[in-house]
Design a protein around this motif. Structure first.
Motif, mmCIF file in Angstrom:
data_model
loop_
_atom_site.group_PDB
_atom_site.id
_atom_site.type_symbol
_atom_site.label_atom_id
_atom_site.label_comp_id
_atom_site.label_asym_id
_atom_site.label_seq_id
_atom_site.Cartn_x
_atom_site.Cartn_y
_atom_site.Cartn_z
ATOM 1 N N ILE A 133 0.857 -1.187 0.000
ATOM 2 C CA ILE A 133 0.000 0.000 0.000
ATOM 3 C C ILE A 133 0.895 1.239 0.000
ATOM 4 O O ILE A 133 1.872 1.308 0.761
ATOM 5 C CB ILE A 133 -0.950 0.010 1.211
ATOM 6 N N PHE A 134 0.560 2.186 -0.844
ATOM 7 C CA PHE A 134 1.374 3.385 -1.030
ATOM 8 C C PHE A 134 0.526 4.637 -0.787
ATOM 9 O O PHE A 134 -0.697 4.628 -0.979
ATOM 10 C CB PHE A 134 1.923 3.456 -2.459
ATOM 11 N N GLU A 135 1.209 5.691 -0.389
ATOM 12 C CA GLU A 135 0.589 7.007 -0.309
ATOM 13 C C GLU A 135 0.717 7.665 -1.683
ATOM 14 O O GLU A 135 1.800 7.693 -2.267
ATOM 15 C CB GLU A 135 1.305 7.867 0.732
ATOM 16 N N VAL A 136 -0.382 8.189 -2.212
ATOM 17 C CA VAL A 136 -0.313 8.921 -3.475
ATOM 18 C C VAL A 136 0.026 10.370 -3.140
ATOM 19 O O VAL A 136 -0.824 11.163 -2.736
ATOM 20 C CB VAL A 136 -1.636 8.813 -4.261
ATOM 21 N N ASP A 137 1.310 10.679 -3.272
ATOM 22 C CA ASP A 137 1.802 12.020 -2.940
ATOM 23 C C ASP A 137 2.647 12.549 -4.088
ATOM 24 O O ASP A 137 2.566 12.036 -5.218
ATOM 25 C CB ASP A 137 2.586 11.992 -1.629
ATOM 26 N N GLU A 138 3.476 13.527 -3.807
ATOM 27 C CA GLU A 138 4.269 14.151 -4.857
ATOM 28 C C GLU A 138 5.242 13.172 -5.502
ATOM 29 O O GLU A 138 5.603 13.322 -6.676
ATOM 30 C CB GLU A 138 5.051 15.355 -4.297
ATOM 31 N N GLU A 139 5.689 12.158 -4.765
ATOM 32 C CA GLU A 139 6.648 11.199 -5.311
ATOM 33 C C GLU A 139 5.977 10.100 -6.132
ATOM 34 O O GLU A 139 6.653 9.374 -6.864
ATOM 35 C CB GLU A 139 7.447 10.558 -4.165
ATOM 36 N N PHE A 140 4.683 9.969 -5.986
ATOM 37 C CA PHE A 140 3.978 8.870 -6.660
ATOM 38 C C PHE A 140 3.879 9.171 -8.155
ATOM 39 O O PHE A 140 3.538 10.287 -8.549
ATOM 40 C CB PHE A 140 2.578 8.710 -6.064
ATOM 41 N N PRO A 141 4.150 8.186 -9.028
ATOM 42 C CA PRO A 141 4.115 8.447 -10.474
ATOM 43 C C PRO A 141 2.689 8.672 -10.978
ATOM 44 O O PRO A 141 1.834 7.789 -10.881
ATOM 45 C CB PRO A 141 4.711 7.163 -11.073
ATOM 46 N N SER A 142 2.430 9.838 -11.492
ATOM 47 C CA SER A 142 1.083 10.167 -11.977
ATOM 48 C C SER A 142 1.169 11.356 -12.915
ATOM 49 O O SER A 142 2.185 12.053 -12.985
ATOM 50 C CB SER A 142 0.141 10.482 -10.810
ATOM 51 N N LEU A 143 0.095 11.612 -13.627
ATOM 52 C CA LEU A 143 0.025 12.784 -14.484
ATOM 53 C C LEU A 143 -0.116 14.038 -13.630
ATOM 54 O O LEU A 143 -0.630 13.971 -12.503
ATOM 55 C CB LEU A 143 -1.185 12.668 -15.422
ATOM 56 N N PRO A 144 0.333 15.182 -14.117
ATOM 57 C CA PRO A 144 0.123 16.428 -13.367
ATOM 58 C C PRO A 144 -1.375 16.654 -13.102
ATOM 59 O O PRO A 144 -2.219 16.295 -13.923
ATOM 60 C CB PRO A 144 0.681 17.502 -14.311
ATOM 61 N N GLN A 145 -1.695 17.217 -11.946
ATOM 62 C CA GLN A 145 -3.102 17.399 -11.582
ATOM 63 C C GLN A 145 -3.843 18.310 -12.547
ATOM 64 O O GLN A 145 -5.058 18.211 -12.693
ATOM 65 C CB GLN A 145 -3.216 17.937 -10.153
ATOM 66 N N ASP A 146 -3.119 19.200 -13.216
ATOM 67 C CA ASP A 146 -3.781 20.102 -14.156
ATOM 68 C C ASP A 146 -3.742 19.572 -15.593
ATOM 69 O O ASP A 146 -4.037 20.299 -16.543
ATOM 70 C CB ASP A 146 -3.148 21.491 -14.101
ATOM 71 N N PHE A 147 -3.378 18.291 -15.748
ATOM 72 C CA PHE A 147 -3.284 17.719 -17.089
ATOM 73 C C PHE A 147 -4.651 17.686 -17.757
ATOM 74 O O PHE A 147 -5.646 17.299 -17.150
ATOM 75 C CB PHE A 147 -2.707 16.309 -17.016
ATOM 76 N N GLN A 148 -4.696 18.085 -19.018
ATOM 77 C CA GLN A 148 -5.922 18.057 -19.810
ATOM 78 C C GLN A 148 -5.667 17.279 -21.099
ATOM 79 O O GLN A 148 -4.608 17.423 -21.726
ATOM 80 C CB GLN A 148 -6.375 19.486 -20.159
ATOM 81 N N LEU A 149 -6.615 16.457 -21.496
ATOM 82 C CA LEU A 149 -6.490 15.757 -22.767
ATOM 83 C C LEU A 149 -6.538 16.758 -23.915
ATOM 84 O O LEU A 149 -7.324 17.709 -23.886
ATOM 85 C CB LEU A 149 -7.626 14.742 -22.929
ATOM 86 N N PRO A 150 -5.711 16.569 -24.925
ATOM 87 C CA PRO A 150 -5.763 17.460 -26.093
ATOM 88 C C PRO A 150 -7.130 17.372 -26.778
ATOM 89 O O PRO A 150 -7.819 16.348 -26.666
ATOM 90 C CB PRO A 150 -4.651 16.911 -26.996
ATOM 91 N N PRO A 151 -7.543 18.402 -27.460
ATOM 92 C CA PRO A 151 -8.825 18.357 -28.185
ATOM 93 C C PRO A 151 -8.880 17.161 -29.134
ATOM 94 O O PRO A 151 -7.913 16.874 -29.848
ATOM 95 C CB PRO A 151 -8.817 19.684 -28.965
ATOM 96 N N GLY A 152 -9.998 16.446 -29.074
ATOM 97 C CA GLY A 152 -10.184 15.284 -29.937
ATOM 98 C C GLY A 152 -9.701 13.980 -29.342
ATOM 99 O O GLY A 152 -10.033 12.906 -29.859
ATOM 100 N N VAL A 153 -8.910 14.016 -28.259
ATOM 101 C CA VAL A 153 -8.463 12.797 -27.581
ATOM 102 C C VAL A 153 -9.451 12.495 -26.464
ATOM 103 O O VAL A 153 -9.630 13.290 -25.546
ATOM 104 C CB VAL A 153 -7.035 12.960 -27.003
#
Length: 327
Positions: free
Chosen positions: A277-297
């Motif tokens: 079990i892991f803490e989802v924090d700054e070190e956890f591999p993930s997309l940036p919180q403000d990530f947005q899919l490009p138009p059409g994706v």
């Protein structure tokens, strides 16, 4: 006994079934305050039973099973019986069916086998046919969720944890409380690597903590763990809370689980290799919180590796989740 009385009797039997016993104690069915000789019971998987004494085997073919509705020959002590069974998720419909069977056998004096076969066949149009077997992928994912329910959330919160299991509701995370969310991923890979299928799956709502449970499984015909064993273990843990069992069975039904899977060659068995079990924090591999899919994706899938990340102590996780009950 009317439908409400039958349902109440099954729920009481479920709460009183001794741990480890396959079948609960039985309750005698009454009809207009007369004992009928028919019995009600609940088994270890939570299924409902109506048992009626018979003189021998049926003289005609039994109806096929439909989505857990089954008619079988059985023994209750020294008595030969017919055994009409249903999953608890269908208790209202099953109670109405059983009411017809009880009336025909006790009220009208008809032959039990002939009655049960005839009434079950007439009701089959109201029962959905057998579902397609759950895929390997579905079983692997559900095994992970049920394992976390059994070893983390139920020990921490008791039967109330059933209502925090949100995987069947297609929410962002598999367990959701006011303070802690948990996302569960199970894999048969040799490493803690998982595919993420939603942009927001590794983002917790504002003010809430997100945990990530990684379950490693090894598929094996000799495996001791399957959906069937985990479902039975959870039901045994919450057996004294009828409402929680009903909620649990309803959630399983929404996930395409059918008791027919217990006898299916498609049921997959596993060894549990590792759980972290892991803490989802700054070190956890993930997309940036403000990530947005490009138009059409429209969607995105990506794979994360949890190698070299700090692992949470299981006792601390249990303590943290337990604190939710007192906050």
């Amino acid at each position: 006994m009317n439908s409400e009385a039958l349902i109440a009797a099954w729920r009481d039997l479920r709460a009183r079934r001794p741990p480890g016993e396959e079948l609960s104690p039985t309750t005698t069915v009454t009809h207009y305050d007369e004992e009928t000789g028919l019995e009600l019971a609940v088994d270890a998987a939570g299924a409902l039973h109506l048992l009626a004494p018979v003189a021998g085997a049926p003289n005609r073919e039994l109806p096929p099973d439909y989505n857990g509705l089954r008619l079988r020959q059985a023994r209750l002590g020294e008595t030969e019986c017919l055994d009409l069974q249903s999953p608890a998720a269908h208790e209202a419909m099953f109670a109405a069916l059983c009411g017809q069977v009880i009336e025909a056998i006790h009220g009208e004096g008809r032959d039990p086998w002939a009655v049960a076969i005839s009434i079950v066949r007439s009701w089959q149009s109201a029962w959905r046919p057998l579902r397609q077997p759950m895929s390997h992928r579905e079983q692997i994912g559900l095994v992970g969720e049920l394992l976390m329910l059994q070893v983390v959330w139920l020990p921490a919160l008791g039967s109330d944890a059933v209502y925090l299991w949100s995987g069947p509701d297609k929410e962002r995370h598999d367990f959701v409380s006011d303070q802690v969310h948990m996302e569960v991923k199970a894999t048969t890979r040799s490493r803690h690597e998982h595919e993420i299928s939603r942009v927001d799956q590794l983002i917790a709502p504002e003010g809430r903590r997100l945990l990530f449970a990684s379950v490693q499984l090894e598929e094996s015909t000799a495996g001791a763990t399957s959906l069937a064993t985990l479902i039975d273990a959870v039901i045994d843990d919450i057996r004294r809370d009828a409402a929680a069992i009903d909620g649990f069975m309803t959630r399983l039904n929404a996930l395409n689980w059918s008791d027919e899977m217990r006898r299916s060659p498609d049921l997959v068995r596993f060894h549990i290799r590792d759980v972290q079990i892991f803490e989802v924090d700054e070190e956890f591999p993930s997309l940036p919180q403000d990530f947005q899919l490009p138009p059409g994706v429209l969607s995105i899938r990506y794979t994360i590796s949890l190698a070299n990340l700090p692992v949470l102590d299981p006792a601390e996780v249990l303590a943290d989740i337990s604190s939710l009950a007192y906050s």
